[in-house]
Design a protein around this motif. Sequence first.
Motif, PDB file in Angstrom:
ATOM      1  N   PHE A   1       0.833  -0.627   0.045  1.00  0.00           N
ATOM      2  CA  PHE A   1       0.089   0.065  -0.362  1.00  0.00           C
ATOM      3  C   PHE A   1       1.305   1.328   0.081  1.00  0.00           C
ATOM      4  N   ALA A   2       0.809   2.344  -0.917  1.00  0.00           N
ATOM      5  CA  ALA A   2       0.977   3.091  -0.620  1.00  0.00           C
ATOM      6  C   ALA A   2       1.269   4.165   0.156  1.00  0.00           C
ATOM      7  N   PRO A   3       2.488   4.433   0.288  1.00  0.00           N
ATOM      8  CA  PRO A   3       2.144   5.699   1.784  1.00  0.00           C
ATOM      9  C   PRO A   3       1.696   6.955   1.223  1.00  0.00           C
ATOM     10  N   LEU A   4       0.703   7.601   1.559  1.00  0.00           N
ATOM     11  CA  LEU A   4       0.050   9.151   2.041  1.00  0.00           C
ATOM     12  C   LEU A   4       1.239  10.100   1.946  1.00  0.00           C
ATOM     13  N   PRO A   5       0.610  10.830   1.343  1.00  0.00           N
ATOM     14  CA  PRO A   5       1.526  12.318   1.122  1.00  0.00           C
ATOM     15  C   PRO A   5       1.711  12.808   2.839  1.00  0.00           C
ATOM     16  N   GLN A   6       1.038  12.691   3.216  1.00  0.00           N
ATOM     17  CA  GLN A   6       0.905  12.756   4.503  1.00  0.00           C
ATOM     18  C   GLN A   6       0.841  12.424   5.675  1.00  0.00           C
ATOM     19  N   PRO A   7       1.730  11.127   6.123  1.00  0.00           N
ATOM     20  CA  PRO A   7       1.018  10.037   6.852  1.00  0.00           C
ATOM     21  C   PRO A   7       0.737  10.284   7.522  1.00  0.00           C
ATOM     22  N   ASP A   8       1.267  11.477   8.695  1.00  0.00           N
ATOM     23  CA  ASP A   8       0.685  11.836  10.112  1.00  0.00           C
ATOM     24  C   ASP A   8      -0.802  12.604  10.115  1.00  0.00           C
ATOM     25  N   ALA A   9      -0.982  12.817  11.161  1.00  0.00           N
ATOM     26  CA  ALA A   9      -1.652  13.478  11.743  1.00  0.00           C
ATOM     27  C   ALA A   9      -1.475  14.714  12.245  1.00  0.00           C
ATOM     28  N   SER A  10      -2.000  15.356  12.458  1.00  0.00           N
ATOM     29  CA  SER A  10      -1.614  16.751  13.133  1.00  0.00           C
ATOM     30  C   SER A  10      -1.158  16.921  14.558  1.00  0.00           C
ATOM     31  N   ASP A  11      -0.998  15.994  15.403  1.00  0.00           N
ATOM     32  CA  ASP A  11      -0.968  15.607  16.632  1.00  0.00           C
ATOM     33  C   ASP A  11       0.532  14.112  16.571  1.00  0.00           C
ATOM     34  N   GLY A  12       0.724  14.014  15.302  1.00  0.00           N
ATOM     35  CA  GLY A  12       1.533  13.102  15.421  1.00  0.00           C
ATOM     36  C   GLY A  12       1.875  11.552  15.531  1.00  0.00           C
ATOM     37  N   SER A  13       0.554  11.097  15.394  1.00  0.00           N
ATOM     38  CA  SER A  13       0.148   9.753  15.470  1.00  0.00           C
ATOM     39  C   SER A  13      -0.129   9.049  13.845  1.00  0.00           C
ATOM     40  N   PRO A  14       0.453   8.581  13.441  1.00  0.00           N
ATOM     41  CA  PRO A  14      -0.099   7.473  11.863  1.00  0.00           C
ATOM     42  C   PRO A  14      -1.572   8.269  11.431  1.00  0.00           C
ATOM     43  N   ARG A  15      -2.174   9.027  10.771  1.00  0.00           N
ATOM     44  CA  ARG A  15      -3.293   9.070  10.029  1.00  0.00           C
ATOM     45  C   ARG A  15      -3.714   7.107   9.514  1.00  0.00           C
ATOM     46  N   ARG A  16      -5.441   7.151  10.015  1.00  0.00           N
ATOM     47  CA  ARG A  16      -6.443   6.313  10.212  1.00  0.00           C
ATOM     48  C   ARG A  16      -7.220   6.125   9.569  1.00  0.00           C
ATOM     49  N   VAL A  17      -7.909   4.667   8.393  1.00  0.00           N
ATOM     50  CA  VAL A  17      -8.623   4.227   7.947  1.00  0.00           C
ATOM     51  C   VAL A  17      -9.213   3.165   8.162  1.00  0.00           C
ATOM     52  N   GLY A  18     -10.560   3.816   7.795  1.00  0.00           N
ATOM     53  CA  GLY A  18     -11.931   3.126   8.329  1.00  0.00           C
ATOM     54  C   GLY A  18     -12.128   2.733   7.135  1.00  0.00           C
ATOM     55  N   VAL A  19     -12.528   1.055   6.909  1.00  0.00           N
ATOM     56  CA  VAL A  19     -12.786   0.161   5.077  1.00  0.00           C
ATOM     57  C   VAL A  19     -14.376  -0.754   5.237  1.00  0.00           C
ATOM     58  N   GLU A  20     -15.226  -0.411   4.137  1.00  0.00           N
ATOM     59  CA  GLU A  20     -16.273  -1.189   4.326  1.00  0.00           C
ATOM     60  C   GLU A  20     -16.123  -2.159   2.808  1.00  0.00           C
ATOM     61  N   ILE A  21     -15.634  -3.449   3.060  1.00  0.00           N
ATOM     62  CA  ILE A  21     -16.012  -3.939   1.664  1.00  0.00           C
ATOM     63  C   ILE A  21     -17.138  -4.867   1.025  1.00  0.00           C
ATOM     64  N   GLU A  22     -17.768  -4.873   0.186  1.00  0.00           N
ATOM     65  CA  GLU A  22     -19.147  -5.409   0.642  1.00  0.00           C
ATOM     66  C   GLU A  22     -19.558  -6.513  -0.861  1.00  0.00           C
ATOM     67  N   PHE A  23     -19.380  -7.904  -0.535  1.00  0.00           N
ATOM     68  CA  PHE A  23     -19.584  -9.218  -1.388  1.00  0.00           C
ATOM     69  C   PHE A  23     -20.808  -9.625  -0.907  1.00  0.00           C
ATOM     70  N   GLY A  24     -20.378 -11.221  -2.329  1.00  0.00           N
ATOM     71  CA  GLY A  24     -21.767 -12.236  -2.207  1.00  0.00           C
ATOM     72  C   GLY A  24     -21.222 -12.952  -1.554  1.00  0.00           C
ATOM     73  N   GLY A  25     -22.283 -14.227  -1.746  1.00  0.00           N
ATOM     74  CA  GLY A  25     -21.367 -15.744  -1.783  1.00  0.00           C
ATOM     75  C   GLY A  25     -20.976 -16.533  -0.855  1.00  0.00           C
ATOM     76  N   LEU A  26     -20.740 -15.691   0.116  1.00  0.00           N
ATOM     77  CA  LEU A  26     -20.653 -15.955   2.491  1.00  0.00           C
ATOM     78  C   LEU A  26     -22.034 -15.357   2.571  1.00  0.00           C
ATOM     79  N   ASP A  27     -22.748 -16.394   3.599  1.00  0.00           N
ATOM     80  CA  ASP A  27     -23.013 -15.383   4.833  1.00  0.00           C
ATOM     81  C   ASP A  27     -22.230 -14.722   6.216  1.00  0.00           C
ATOM     82  N   GLU A  28     -22.795 -13.958   6.614  1.00  0.00           N
ATOM     83  CA  GLU A  28     -22.301 -13.218   7.312  1.00  0.00           C
ATOM     84  C   GLU A  28     -21.965 -14.099   8.599  1.00  0.00           C
ATOM     85  N   SER A  29     -21.860 -15.545   9.082  1.00  0.00           N
ATOM     86  CA  SER A  29     -21.544 -16.182   9.766  1.00  0.00           C
ATOM     87  C   SER A  29     -19.726 -16.771   9.333  1.00  0.00           C
TER      88      SER A  29
END
Length: 328
Positions: A5-33
């Motif tokens: 995964f390529a790094p972000l040009p600004q990898p850190d937030a203003s407090d110096g911690s690494p920036r974060r990302v939430g991810v949502e992935i949709e798919f079929g073929g399998l149930d939630e269990s």
Amino acid sequence: MTAEFAPLPQPDASDGSPRRVGVEIEFGGLDESHAAAIAADLLGGTVHDEGDATRTVSDSALGKLEIYLDSTWRKSRHEAVRTATETLGRDLIPVEIVTEPIPVSDLPQLSRLCDALREAGAEGTKAGLLNGFGLHYNIQTASDADADICRPLLAYALIESWMRRARPIDQSRAVLPFTDPYPTRLVRALCDLGPDASRADVQDAYLDHAPDRNYGLDMLPVFATFDEQTVRDRMKSHKLSPRPAFHFRLPESRIDEPDWSLADEWQRWVIVERVAADTDLLRRLIDGWKDEHGAVTLSRRAWATRCGDILAEHGLMTDRDDAAGSAA
């Protein structure tokens, strides 16, 4: 092989911690269990049955994971819709995996989970004519500074036509509302405001021309962190969770295709931020966009081609984008 995964040009937030990302992935073929069991086997943690077609995996290597049938259907106020979701609708309604905001450095682990789901039979967009499955990245803003909010929006608006041509949307997704491009009037307003615009002015322009959540880059959650009531008063839908994150809604999840990866899709956003960080490039794109767009936009194709040429000159196209754009 682990995806890079390529790094972000600004990898850190203003407090110096690494920036974060939430991810949502949709798919079929399998149930939630089944999907939850695969996640726990690969990433550790404990599966919990929350009822209502929902599973969670606590204490995994990626923190808490939520795995459920698409919430639009699952949480419908109409009992008949919820019943259909549990029976006949399961072949059409996607299962979603939703992560907490995680460091960008943890994305390869999520990519490995996608590999495991594919091997278990997960299906993506192209597996069926009615499979409208997507992928969303919620990327933490680098800071609350106007530039860190407005420039990525301007960059996305300028290169959206190129991105859509370089990687065309499958027909099953093209009919969905959030695949609509930004209106020309919004892009024109952002160009007129320019790279140094204030957040307040950009927010006003956005709410004037696109007060809706159904776009590839949904800015309303970001704007609502500063002025929630104004955003709610002017948006078309009141379903909103304010958060300092760019809601980047990619129109396809091709989880069942071995040559598709989260890393390739992530690269799209990295390009947006690299464009945003280059003032000279932004100004060149603005001038080019205005040159290609008259009072009425009859076609976006000419600008998509010209934009791709400009990005290539600046070394911002991957081999995949170059090949795809040439074939389009």
